[in-house]
Design a protein around this motif. Sequence first.
Motif, PDB file in Angstrom:
ATOM      1  N   SER A 165       0.814  -1.217   0.000  1.00 38.16           N
ATOM      2  CA  SER A 165       0.000   0.000   0.000  1.00 38.16           C
ATOM      3  C   SER A 165       0.848   1.267   0.000  1.00 38.16           C
TER       4      SER A 165
ATOM      5  N   LEU B 239       0.869   2.380  -3.423  1.00 38.11           N
ATOM      6  CA  LEU B 239      -0.446   2.821  -3.877  1.00 38.11           C
ATOM      7  C   LEU B 239      -0.842   4.172  -3.290  1.00 38.11           C
TER       8      LEU B 239
ATOM      9  N   GLY C 174      -5.114   1.239  -1.593  1.00 35.82           N
ATOM     10  CA  GLY C 174      -4.125   1.024  -0.540  1.00 35.82           C
ATOM     11  C   GLY C 174      -4.758   0.927   0.837  1.00 35.82           C
TER      12      GLY C 174
END
Length: 383
Positions: free
Chosen positions: A57, A60, A105
């Motif tokens: 994440s 992201l 994320g």
Amino acid sequence: MGRGRAGQRGARAPRGLHFAASAWLLLAALPGSVDAAERALGDATCEQLEAAASADSALLMSPTLFGSVGAFNVVEGSDLNGPVRSLTPRIAAGLSYSFGNLFEGIFERRRAQALCARFRAEQGLLAALEAGNGAGARSALAARAAVLAKAIPEGERLLNALQRDVSEARATLEELSLAKMRLDSLREEEGKARLELAQQEQLPSQTRGELTQMLADYRAADASVASREGSIRLTRSWDVQVRGGYENIIGITQQQPFFGQVTLSYNLGNLFQYSANARAREARTAALEEDLGGAGHRFTAAIARLGSTMSAERERLSQVETLLAELDGQLGQVGTLQTSLVRRYQSYLWFEATRLRAERAWLAAHLEELELFLSKPAEGPTR
């Protein structure tokens, strides 16, 4: 229109960078995100899941730096043949940010939390089921140990009487050795029952209702994982991306050498995702029931096993009571006779009756606890 990895979407916007950075910091701090202080200490599996989700994440949820150098045709004028173009160098650099990636994320981190919760629920249930295999053992072992502890002094009295008979040549050493072995066997069984009772007291004790609730919690945790995974799939169907930075076209005068752009994208496949996600959730629930090694199947098997144990012990208790009634009757008949031969036979009957009394106490207590354990709740676990 869709996206694969962070930074692969295209788009640009002037004030978007400041807004994107602020939104990123705000949403990353939401309660749903994984915070290091909230991680399960000492739980290697949860730590691994959350660390991996944080690593994925991080890409992201963060802005992407970009830079490009190239050349393109610029119209400088026109002649009889049409526009006059020249190849002009161009340099650009800046930041891009994807709000679709941001939400993906966040859901990745929440998915890791859900996986951790499911892992804990499953491990807790499996441990409880393992302990549940000994349901009722505490009371049964305590009852068995109590009968044996009460009988041992009487067994010692009978052994002392037999020793006197041996010293007076009214009994053989062989008979004395056999009586000692029987008394030692009672002591060994009493000590073993005490040891097993101490071990059982270290194990958690659950009722069937508690096990049922633990199974329901496990299923709810698995459903939460399915929900998070569905949310991740849905976020991949749309995107709002801002992109901006510095742009210099060599040889051309620019008042503001900056650029910015906002791009909105939507994948029409999203229209079919909702029904597919619903089917996936239903199939996942069915798969839990079909998994022979899963917690649900183990719960059902454990309850069935305890039910079979209860039926077998009822039959054995009836047999033990019949045998014990016969031995007690024989003890009553020989009790009035005081010859050494009768006393030795009486000693044999007493040891056998004591062994059966201990077994009867164990069976009666165990059956009572099993009946209580299996009587509630009658209904199956909630889903």
